[in-house]
Design an enzyme around this catalytic site. Structure first.
Site, PDB file in Angstrom:
ATOM      1  N   GLU A  81       0.838  -1.197   0.000  1.00  0.00           N
ATOM      2  CA  GLU A  81       0.000   0.000   0.000  1.00  0.00           C
ATOM      3  C   GLU A  81       0.874   1.248   0.000  1.00  0.00           C
ATOM      4  OE1 GLU A  81       0.769   1.966   3.187  1.00  0.00           O
ATOM      5  OE2 GLU A  81      -1.377   1.885   3.665  1.00  0.00           O
ATOM      6  N   CYS A 113      -3.400  -4.428   3.889  1.00  0.00           N
ATOM      7  CA  CYS A 113      -2.344  -5.309   4.415  1.00  0.00           C
ATOM      8  C   CYS A 113      -2.349  -6.699   3.772  1.00  0.00           C
ATOM      9  CB  CYS A 113      -2.502  -5.455   5.923  1.00  0.00           C
ATOM     10  SG  CYS A 113      -2.305  -3.895   6.801  1.00  0.00           S
ATOM     11  N   ARG A 200     -12.733   1.327  16.429  1.00  0.00           N
ATOM     12  CA  ARG A 200     -12.980  -0.036  16.897  1.00  0.00           C
ATOM     13  C   ARG A 200     -13.727  -0.893  15.874  1.00  0.00           C
ATOM     14  NH1 ARG A 200     -11.904  -1.562  21.825  1.00  0.00           N
ATOM     15  NH2 ARG A 200     -13.672  -2.972  21.993  1.00  0.00           N
ATOM     16  N   THR A 202     -12.641  -1.500  13.120  1.00  0.00           N
ATOM     17  CA  THR A 202     -11.614  -2.300  12.423  1.00  0.00           C
ATOM     18  C   THR A 202     -11.455  -3.677  13.069  1.00  0.00           C
ATOM     19  OG1 THR A 202      -9.863  -1.403  13.827  1.00  0.00           O
ATOM     20  CG2 THR A 202     -10.256  -0.275  11.746  1.00  0.00           C
ATOM     21  N   HIS A 235      -2.364 -12.308  10.223  1.00  0.00           N
ATOM     22  CA  HIS A 235      -2.015 -10.894  10.051  1.00  0.00           C
ATOM     23  C   HIS A 235      -1.885 -10.264  11.432  1.00  0.00           C
ATOM     24  CE1 HIS A 235      -1.572  -6.899   8.778  1.00  0.00           C
ATOM     25  NE2 HIS A 235      -2.739  -6.493   9.251  1.00  0.00           N
ATOM     26  N   LYS A 240      -1.959  -7.990  19.799  1.00  0.00           N
ATOM     27  CA  LYS A 240      -3.119  -8.629  20.420  1.00  0.00           C
ATOM     28  C   LYS A 240      -3.988  -9.427  19.437  1.00  0.00           C
ATOM     29  CE  LYS A 240      -6.048  -7.088  24.192  1.00  0.00           C
ATOM     30  NZ  LYS A 240      -6.560  -5.871  24.838  1.00  0.00           N
ATOM     31  N   ASN A 267       3.641  -3.265  12.525  1.00  0.00           N
ATOM     32  CA  ASN A 267       2.818  -3.819  11.452  1.00  0.00           C
ATOM     33  C   ASN A 267       3.446  -3.480  10.110  1.00  0.00           C
ATOM     34  OD1 ASN A 267       0.860  -4.679   9.706  1.00  0.00           O
ATOM     35  ND2 ASN A 267      -0.708  -3.207  10.369  1.00  0.00           N
TER      36      ASN A 267
END
Lengths: 349, 385, 129
Positions: A81, A113, A200, A202, A235, A240, A267
């Site tokens: 990206e 991603c 959130r 996501t 991924h 977490k 990431n």
């Protein structure tokens, strides 16, 4: 026809920034990022590194492990990206640099991603169809999080490259499955420097829905259960999420830890789960079963089941291992240097 | 070949000459040289200029200068060999007179460097390196000479203090030269505490960015007495040589092969040796350059140039006075003019016109001018008639 | 730099392709049309190994205009294991690694770009190993 990975390689920048260093600037609570998101530090590309340079070095490592001539590569796909050019392919530079030109198919992929695993998915299919002998699939990113945004603590840089083929495999790709819907959890409009995300949202309807959807479908298709695998990698936008989705599916922490790079790497977007897989292949033994599932906002997941073959032993030491890149020779940046590296400082025209 | 003499010299003070243009700089020094010689015409002219294009947006400088000097239609040729443009122009003028083609030839050099910013000037100067295989990667001239210094220090034990001694000596000489751009005296401590440009070279190890011009009038030696007002200075030897454009391609990174070769040619032609040179202007674009050149000209054993300058052997009154003008370091380095300006100083020394910085009784002198990292080198040996 | 001028040298800047003189064996990087050692005019192409050692070095603290943003940066003359010497930047070096004799490997890096809208010039930089 059995298809799979002939060679793999990783490349990471040497520079790092710690979560505390970013938090200090924005008056944020570093312990909450460290504990809540399990992020400690992230890689930062030097000003002379971009997706193209990271992809080339990862591809060179993959070629060293594959022990094939670059001219035998029939496709070069780079998923990212953060392609350096809006118009002009990343893949042509990579193909030129490794000597795969000119009889080669080339395309750049973008799917947040997930673009790296997409390239792997397509290469595997083209090899299986017989159209190409080998295909080079790369996931690479030098992602940007807006200053002070939650993404700034995680958006990092790295690349993983895979050469897919049907002989001399280090791992077979036994099955692959893709799962996608239109889910606007994260996006970047044209000409915008930084992405936007929906907080959130996501999580549950985006990351978890798609990783679970792809994984469950593939497990069902294969008739396998989590306990049948030696390793699993998901991924990893933070520390977490991959642990939680693994647990939800029934994987144990020991299966997940080898490919769980994010606490020290951040990431790497299109590079994330593909880089996790390189770390697994670095230590895998013949016969090991590996489960991999990517996630790209927008949204979708690609899931793969792999079986490690005997050739892994001779390939592992032919190029630098991912954990070595992650753990050694690090150079820590202060926020000011980081801001300069990432062109976050406004300068006179 | 005919013997050739220099019968007139012209030069104004170097510096950041904001009011003066490229053509002003050339023409004023050319007029001084014409007046100094006392000639009423010239037959041909040369202009040494490295980069009129990048520094002043002007090419076709030969015709421009002939025009503004009021000398059209004489043949006018620009000569370019990077920072050796001036020396190469002198060689071209020498050959034209020696060949019998022309009798009175004007050789001038000029550079107008301050019309561009500092980093643009750095870029323009870097074009004298290999654009594709050196400059492409960001290397600058201070950087290239710094690498020469690192190699020389590693091989011979040359020190930063020795490098600084070059600058200290040249500023001391320059303080006695009314034409010098930076005539202030400095100390070793000043050099070592000045800002680093390319390790180990400090800003005071580097020659400055300079506007300036210089000019000479040449004629056949046997006409010097008739044509000139002052004593002629005969060009006894003229040597020029080339080397690889890229510094990295040299077999020995601590020797300038073209300087060795050019000096050899000039010594042979003149019948003189290093011991007979009484005063010498060398191309000290950086302090390390003077040390290496002083060895490559044969004044000192290889590796001993640093100790020699520190020990005062190259000071006025020393074994071989080098850069009595202040050198590029103190007098200034208008790149295309430098080779000509060196000859102006040597002619004045041999004519005994140098006042406080005069080398007593000097009859034989030398100039050494080079371009790039020594890919072009020109050496002239002269004797007062 | 115009894009054709950059593109012309991709075989060298991207892939380290050198020319080996068929008469005397000297390895030329970049390739030449005539061998400076034996004047031979026939060559074969060889991809150089990416490793070499530092012969001399510096840190450029005042860069040329197209590198102004990158200053300071380290530069070295590197002797490649196949023989040719190159001048290039040294990237990612630690204290004590910018020294004569240091082993390096060439990595693919951005060298400079033509501003935010121009082409990006890629090439090699030496990284200590």
């Amino acid at each position: 026809m059995t298809v799979g990975i002939v060679g793999y390689g990783a490349h990471l920048p040497r520079h790092r920034i710690k979560v505390e260093e970013i938090a200090k600037v924005w008056g944020a609570d570093a312990p909450s990022y460290k504990k809540g998101l399990e992020l400690r530090e992230k890689s930062v590309p030097a000003p002379d590194q971009d997706v193209i340079t990271l992809a080339v070095e990862a591809a060179r490592n993959a070629l060293a492990r594959a022990q094939i001539g670059a001219q035998e590569i029939g496709a070069v796909y780079v998923g990212s990206e953060s392609h350096p050019y809006a118009v002009k392919p990343t893949g042509t530079v990579v193909a030129e640099a490794i000597g795969a030109v000119p009889n080669c198919h080339c395309a750049d992929f973008e799917f947040a991603c997930k673009a790296g695993s997409e390239a792997m998915f397509v290469c595997t299919g083209l090899v299986k169809s017989g159209y190409i002998k080998y295909g080079l699939a790369i996931g690479a990113d030098t992602s940007q999080g807006a200053p002070g945004d939650a993404l700034e603590y995680s958006a990092s840089a790295g690349a993983a490259a895979y050469i897919m083929g049907s002989e001399n495999l280090v791992a077979t790709i036994d099955l692959q499955h893709s799962f996608m819907t239109d889910t606007p959890d994260f996006w970047r409009r044209e000409y915008q420097h930084y992405p936007q995300h929906a907080g959130r949202y996501t999580g549950e309807p985006a990351y978890f829905k798609h990783t679970l959807g792809a994984s469950k479908a593939l497990l069902e298709k294969s008739g396998m259960k989590p306990a049948d695998f030696d390793f699993a990698v998901f991924h990893q936008p933070n520390g977490k999420f991959p642990m939680r989705v693994g647990k939800m599916l029934g994987f144990k922490r020991e299966q997940l830890e080898t490919g769980w790079l994010v606490p020290l790497l951040g990431n790497t977007y299109s590079g994330a789960s593909p880089l996790g897989l390189t770390a697994i292949l670095d230590i895998a033994k013949p016969g090991n079963k590996i489960f991999m599932c990517s996630y790209g906002s927008g949204s979708g997941s690609d899931a793969f089941i792999l079986t490690v073959t005997d050739r892994i032993r001779e390939a592992q030491d032919r190029a630098v291992k991912t954990r070595k890149l992650l753990d050694e020779n690090k150079i820590y940046l202060e926020y000011g240097e980081y801001a300069k590296f990432r062109k976050k400082i406004l300068k006179a025209e | 070949m005919r013997d050739v003499a220099i019968i007139g010299v012209g030069m104004k003070k170097c510096g950041e000459l904001w009011e003066k243009s490229l053509r002003d700089l050339y023409v004023e020094s050319a007029l001084d040289a014409i007046d100094d010689a006392g000639v009423d015409h010239i037959d041909s002219m040369y202009v040494g200029c490295m980069s009129g294009g990048l520094f002043a947006g002007q090419e076709h400088i030969g015709a421009l200068m002939a025009d503004y000097l009021g000398q059209t239609p004489v043949p006018a040729t620009r000569v370019e060999s990077a920072c050796a443009s001036g020396g190469a122009a002198l060689r071209a003028g020498f050959l034209e007179v020696a060949s019998g083609m022309s009798d009175i030839v004007l050789v001038g050099g000029v550079e107008k460097m301050t019309d561009v910013s500092g980093d643009e000037a750095t870029y323009a100067l870097a074009t004298a390196s290999d654009q594709e295989w050196e400059a492409f990667n960001g290397i600058t001239f201070p950087g290239l000479y710094a690498m020469m210094a690192v190699a020389h220090m590693h091989k011979y034990g040359t020190t930063s203090e020795m490098l600084a001694s070059v600058a200290v000596k040249n500023h001391a000489n320059g303080s006695k030269n009314p034409l010098a751009q930076f005539p202030m005296k400095i100390t070793v401590e000043d050099v070592l505490s000045s800002v680093m440009v390319a390790d180990p070279l400090h800003i005071l190890d580097c020659s400055p960015i300079t506007d300036g011009g210089a000019a000479l009038i040449l004629c056949p030696a046997d006409q010097a007495k008739k044509l000139a007002k002052k004593a002629g200075v005969k060009i006894l030897g003229c040597g020029m040589a080339s080397d690889t454009i890229a510094y990295h391609s040299r077999g020995d990174l601590t020797t300038l092969g073209a300087v060795v070769k050019a000096a050899g040619l000039a010594y042979k032609m003149s019948g003189k040796g290093p011991k007979e040179i009484q005063v010498c202007e060398v191309h000290d674009c950086f302090t390390i350059a003077e040390i290496i050149v002083s060895e490559d000209l044969g004044f000192f054993e290889k590796g001993k140039g640093g100790a020699a300058v520190k020990g005062g052997e190259t000071a006025i009154g020393g074994k071989i006075p080098i850069n009595t003008s202040g050198g590029l370091k103190s007098k200034g380095h208008p790149v295309g003019a430098t080779g000509v300006a060196q000859a102006v100083e040597i002619v004045k020394q041999l004519r005994g016109e140098c006042g406080d910085r005069q080398v007593k009784g000097a009859r034989v002198g030398m100039t050494q001018n080079m371009g790039g990292t020594g890919a072009s080198a020109v050496v002239h040996i002269m004797e007062v008639m | 730099m115009s894009s054709p001028r950059s593109w012309r040298h991709y075989p060298q800047r991207y892939r380290y392709e050198a020319a080996v003189c068929t008469k005397c064996g000297k390895v030329h990087f970049p390739p030449r049309l005539i061998c400076d050692a034996c004047k031979g005019r026939e060559f074969t192409t060889k991809t150089m190994a990416r490793t070499g050692k530092i012969l001399t070095h510096t840190i450029v603290r005042v860069g040329p205009s197209n590198f102004a943003d990158q200053s300071p940066f380290a530069v070295a003359v590197v002797e490649m294991d196949d023989g040719p010497r190159i001048t290039c930047q040294v990237a990612d070096w630690n204290q004590g690694q910018l020294t004569i004799g240091q082993k390096v490997r060439l990595e693919f890096r951005k060298i400079y770009d033509e501003g935010a809208s121009g082409i990006i010039n890629y090439g090699y930089k030496a990284v200590p190993i």
